[in-house]
Design an enzyme around this catalytic site. Structure first.
Site, PDB file in Angstrom:
ATOM      1  N   GLY A 181       0.823  -1.215   0.000  1.00 45.04           N
ATOM      2  CA  GLY A 181       0.000   0.000   0.000  1.00 45.04           C
ATOM      3  C   GLY A 181       0.850   1.256   0.000  1.00 45.04           C
ATOM      4  O   GLY A 181       2.085   1.196   0.077  1.00 45.04           O
ATOM      5  N   ALA A 182       0.181   2.413  -0.073  1.00 44.14           N
ATOM      6  CA  ALA A 182       0.899   3.693  -0.134  1.00 44.14           C
ATOM      7  C   ALA A 182       1.724   3.902   1.132  1.00 44.14           C
ATOM      8  O   ALA A 182       2.898   4.288   1.069  1.00 44.14           O
ATOM      9  CB  ALA A 182      -0.093   4.845  -0.315  1.00 44.14           C
TER      10      ALA A 182
ATOM     11  N   ARG B 114     -12.038  16.982   1.902  1.00 48.76           N
ATOM     12  CA  ARG B 114     -11.099  16.381   0.953  1.00 48.76           C
ATOM     13  C   ARG B 114     -10.913  17.347  -0.213  1.00 48.76           C
ATOM     14  O   ARG B 114     -11.902  17.742  -0.859  1.00 48.76           O
ATOM     15  CB  ARG B 114     -11.696  15.061   0.472  1.00 48.76           C
ATOM     16  CG  ARG B 114     -10.777  14.179  -0.292  1.00 48.76           C
ATOM     17  CD  ARG B 114      -9.759  13.447   0.531  1.00 48.76           C
ATOM     18  NE  ARG B 114     -10.257  12.296   1.250  1.00 48.76           N
ATOM     19  CZ  ARG B 114      -9.498  11.596   2.097  1.00 48.76           C
ATOM     20  NH1 ARG B 114      -8.246  11.930   2.343  1.00 48.76           N
ATOM     21  NH2 ARG B 114     -10.008  10.552   2.727  1.00 48.76           N
TER      22      ARG B 114
ATOM     23  N   GLN C 290       1.022  13.776   4.417  1.00 50.73           N
ATOM     24  CA  GLN C 290       0.082  12.835   5.039  1.00 50.73           C
ATOM     25  C   GLN C 290       0.675  11.437   5.140  1.00 50.73           C
ATOM     26  O   GLN C 290       0.476  10.735   6.125  1.00 50.73           O
ATOM     27  CB  GLN C 290      -1.222  12.817   4.221  1.00 50.73           C
ATOM     28  CG  GLN C 290      -2.329  11.967   4.780  1.00 50.73           C
ATOM     29  CD  GLN C 290      -2.212  10.523   4.332  1.00 50.73           C
ATOM     30  OE1 GLN C 290      -1.794  10.239   3.226  1.00 50.73           O
ATOM     31  NE2 GLN C 290      -2.577   9.597   5.218  1.00 50.73           N
TER      32      GLN C 290
ATOM     33  N   CYS D 207      -3.658  10.896  10.738  1.00 50.71           N
ATOM     34  CA  CYS D 207      -2.774  11.857  10.067  1.00 50.71           C
ATOM     35  C   CYS D 207      -3.126  13.309  10.393  1.00 50.71           C
ATOM     36  O   CYS D 207      -2.246  14.128  10.675  1.00 50.71           O
ATOM     37  CB  CYS D 207      -2.809  11.629   8.559  1.00 50.71           C
ATOM     38  SG  CYS D 207      -4.474  11.464   7.879  1.00 50.71           S
TER      39      CYS D 207
ATOM     40  N   GLN E  92      -7.700  18.084   3.046  1.00 53.96           N
ATOM     41  CA  GLN E  92      -7.017  16.810   3.045  1.00 53.96           C
ATOM     42  C   GLN E  92      -6.772  16.245   1.650  1.00 53.96           C
ATOM     43  O   GLN E  92      -7.643  16.306   0.777  1.00 53.96           O
ATOM     44  CB  GLN E  92      -7.801  15.823   3.915  1.00 53.96           C
ATOM     45  CG  GLN E  92      -7.813  16.282   5.372  1.00 53.96           C
ATOM     46  CD  GLN E  92      -8.426  15.297   6.339  1.00 53.96           C
ATOM     47  OE1 GLN E  92      -9.276  15.678   7.136  1.00 53.96           O
ATOM     48  NE2 GLN E  92      -7.993  14.056   6.309  1.00 53.96           N
TER      49      GLN E  92
ATOM     50  N   ARG F 286      -3.586 -11.905  -2.018  1.00 52.75           N
ATOM     51  CA  ARG F 286      -3.600 -11.382  -3.383  1.00 52.75           C
ATOM     52  C   ARG F 286      -2.222 -10.854  -3.819  1.00 52.75           C
ATOM     53  O   ARG F 286      -1.816 -10.964  -4.967  1.00 52.75           O
ATOM     54  CB  ARG F 286      -4.645 -10.260  -3.473  1.00 52.75           C
ATOM     55  CG  ARG F 286      -5.019  -9.770  -4.826  1.00 52.75           C
ATOM     56  CD  ARG F 286      -6.263  -8.862  -4.748  1.00 52.75           C
ATOM     57  NE  ARG F 286      -6.157  -7.883  -3.655  1.00 52.75           N
ATOM     58  CZ  ARG F 286      -5.569  -6.688  -3.763  1.00 52.75           C
ATOM     59  NH1 ARG F 286      -5.026  -6.315  -4.900  1.00 52.75           N
ATOM     60  NH2 ARG F 286      -5.537  -5.853  -2.734  1.00 52.75           N
ATOM     61  N   SER F 287      -1.511 -10.238  -2.867  1.00 54.32           N
ATOM     62  CA  SER F 287      -0.208  -9.649  -3.198  1.00 54.32           C
ATOM     63  C   SER F 287       0.954 -10.602  -2.927  1.00 54.32           C
ATOM     64  O   SER F 287       2.099 -10.309  -3.322  1.00 54.32           O
ATOM     65  CB  SER F 287      -0.005  -8.372  -2.386  1.00 54.32           C
ATOM     66  OG  SER F 287      -0.931  -7.387  -2.773  1.00 54.32           O
TER      67      SER F 287
ATOM     68  N   HIS G 112      -1.585  17.156   3.662  1.00 54.46           N
ATOM     69  CA  HIS G 112      -2.768  17.802   4.230  1.00 54.46           C
ATOM     70  C   HIS G 112      -2.437  19.233   4.653  1.00 54.46           C
ATOM     71  O   HIS G 112      -1.308  19.536   5.048  1.00 54.46           O
ATOM     72  CB  HIS G 112      -3.222  17.066   5.497  1.00 54.46           C
ATOM     73  CG  HIS G 112      -3.847  15.729   5.252  1.00 54.46           C
ATOM     74  ND1 HIS G 112      -4.144  15.244   4.009  1.00 54.46           N
ATOM     75  CD2 HIS G 112      -4.260  14.761   6.134  1.00 54.46           C
ATOM     76  CE1 HIS G 112      -4.698  14.045   4.116  1.00 54.46           C
ATOM     77  NE2 HIS G 112      -4.775  13.724   5.399  1.00 54.46           N
TER      78      HIS G 112
END
EC number: 1.2.1.11
Lengths: 382, 382
Positions: free
Chosen positions: B55-56, B283, B365, B177, B204, B82-83, B290
């Site tokens: 993930g990020a 957002r 963030q 965050c 954000q 899955r990964s 952010h």
């Protein structure tokens, strides 16, 4: 023909970014649920002038006048020398843009100004001297104690006595866009529970800096997506996928001029020097509608259900507040619309009892934040 | 190889939107002026696991561990089935992503989790049972009174006693965050003048909703610029050139979960149930940092010059506050940086005397808002 090119491009930006996403402009209602003053053309209708007609607000003046069937017997399209000679089609007629000169106001009953503060300062008093009633969208005269500062839904009484046909010129100031949008929502609540303090944070669109800023945002976004450095002509930094403190000059107290407009204009419009306001104004990469997060502190209790009812019944306001669907106002949704949208209406958990509310407000900066409000003022002159 | 494609695309987004605009990543300092704990690799260093590594935030964990020379003897790359089987290159070595199973934590000293709340709830206690110290980036355990909620610069004392090598597992929660970024700036001021009330409005970035949201913002922006309808998979409405109330579920009090995190986590981190906080979380179409507009009300006077001095000397904070040049923090400027930037520091004109301040805060963030803070917590365990 540069202006045509620019207007065409501006139009294309609209088509691409707004209209194509919310349905074609013709089919899209300009308002959610509004009460319009419909008037047919009359021989005795006033003569109009639009000053700064080639700008973003100037173009919107024409759009709003047309949408609202504003009565007129003639209309002068005025702009700087640079734009003079260009052609504008309005309600099926071709007009040639005339250079703004002192003589241009001869015989003009109502002049809608949106050409910047220095033009208003120079030509506003000249127009008044010629008997015109000037509705000025600049900040030039807003805080002048002899000039009414008017949001028609909020303080129409401030301009009572000023009417077309009395042969007397006058100045009326259109408030700053952020102030109009904020007070459209805050005033009905203020009338019920008296606002004692208001903390505002804005999310302001490109349009507030003019058509060129909107174009720059589009251009920069394309450039950034292509991995190119962004063109920064209007603002001194990257706007695409970024945000920054409002570009208005910062004053010695650390507030920028945009923020102090919210502070000072609120006091003048509410005729209440005791109301405490602070604001932080931020430019976000959105095209033409502003959003504002508004924290309200009241003198008297006001619960959120009552607040919702009040706002639902407020003129020029629509409530979008669906918690289950997480659906609240967005700038895109109010773009090209007349009404200001309010949502996120909730009791402020940081205040005792029911004396505080948080709300989120969105309004079209060019329309209710500028052109529509000015034309509504003009309607009251008739 | 789907994850590789995604990561490559993600990387491209970064290259296009961030790195190419602020200089190449290698040449760009990760921090403005930071104090880093530099450690060389040691044989006796802890064994690590990164949960949600594709993930990020998972990717940023690796980046931060590398940037800070975090010592380790081994590192497990864990993700969903899955990964599993995908390859990740880290510090010149090839790793195969392993499926997250209870057995995966055997022999792991420190596990950095960022795979969502349900994964944390399921596997966090299992890891603790195997003797791992879990630093969890999800909200699963943040408000658990037995779990410290830590920003290393703010409340390191909350995790005193938890150390690697004691053979005892433990959970430590990484705050939300928005809370981290807000409190990095508000805490030094709070320590001097005691914050009694705080009104926060956030701006954000897409990254808070994950790498897929960042990709959707890019995709939508391209589509809108081409006049096409935007693809809305992650969010239920257009994000490009728009903004909207945070997508977190809305609670019965009208606040969304993101906002209540700011309210509740602030109280826990400051160990002060009396502090009053309200927040509106929005957002905005920004990529990975952010911004927050923060209005502060203090118990004791604190003038703006003193506040600036305090912030200039605060760890992990940089002050960007040039009124003459209208230069203040922006999300783009703090993207990929460690420090939180603060500016627009000014006396709040809506409060009496020097008991109120307005500030504007920006922080990355993914970095300080998630991965960096977690790795800093891990550093304190050594």
């Amino acid at each position: 023909m540069a202006a045509f090119t620019r207007l065409t491009y501006h139009q294309r930006v609209h088509n691409n970014l707004l209209s194509s996403l919310t349905g074609p402009a013709a089919a899209r209602p300009r308002t959610f649920a509004t009460t319009r003053i419909r008037m047919s053309l009359q021989e005795s209708a006033p003569s109009l002038a639009v000053v700064g007609v080639t700008g973003a607000v100037g173009q919107e003046f024409l759009s709003v006048l047309s949408d609202r069937d504003f009565p007129y017997c003639s209309i002068k399209m005025l702009a700087s020398k640079r734009s003079a000679g260009k052609h504008i089609t309005f309600q099926g007629r071709d007009y040639v843009v005339e250079e703004l000169t002192p003589d241009a106001f001869q015989g003009v009953d109502i002049a809608l100004f949106s050409a910047g503060g220095s033009i208003s300062k120079e030509f506003g008093p000249i127009a008044v001297g010629k008997g015109s009633i000037v509705v000025d969208n600049s900040s030039a005269f807003r805080m002048d104690e002899n000039v009414p500062l008017v949001i028609p839904e909020v303080n129409p009484e401030a301009m009572s006595g000023i009417k077309v046909g009395k042969g007397k010129g006058a100045l009326i100031a259109n408030p700053n866009c952020s102030t109009i949008i904020c007070l459209m929502a805050a005033t009905p609540l203020h009338q019920h529970a008296k606002v004692v303090r208001m903390v505002v944070s804005t999310y302001q669109a490109a349009s507030g800096a003019g058509a060129a800023a909107m174009e720059e945002l589009v251009l920069q976004t394309r450039e950034v997506l292509e991995g190119k450095p962004p063109t920064c002509n209007i603002f001194n930094q990257q706007y695409a996928f970024n945000l920054f403190s409002h570009n208005a000059p910062v004053l010695s107290n650390g507030y920028n001029e945009e923020e102090m407009k919210l502070v000072n204009e609120t006091r003048k419009i509410w005729n209440n020097n005791d109301v405490k306001v602070t604001a932080t104004c931020i430019r976000v990469p959105v095209m033409r509608a502003h959003a504002e997060s508004v924290n309200l502190q009241f003198e008297k209790p006001l619960d959120e259900e009552r607040a919702k009812d009040i706002l639902k019944n407020a003129p020029g306001v629509v409530v979008i507040d669906d918690r289950a669907a997480n659906r609240f106002p967005t700038p895109l949704e109010v773009s090209n619309k007349d009404d200001v949208a309010v949502g996120r209406i909730r009791r402020d958990v940081s205040q005792d009892g029911d004396t505080g509310l948080d709300i989120f407000v969105c309004g079209d900066q060019i329309r209710k934040g500028a052109a529509l409000n000015a034309v509504q003022i003009a309607e009251m002159l008739l």
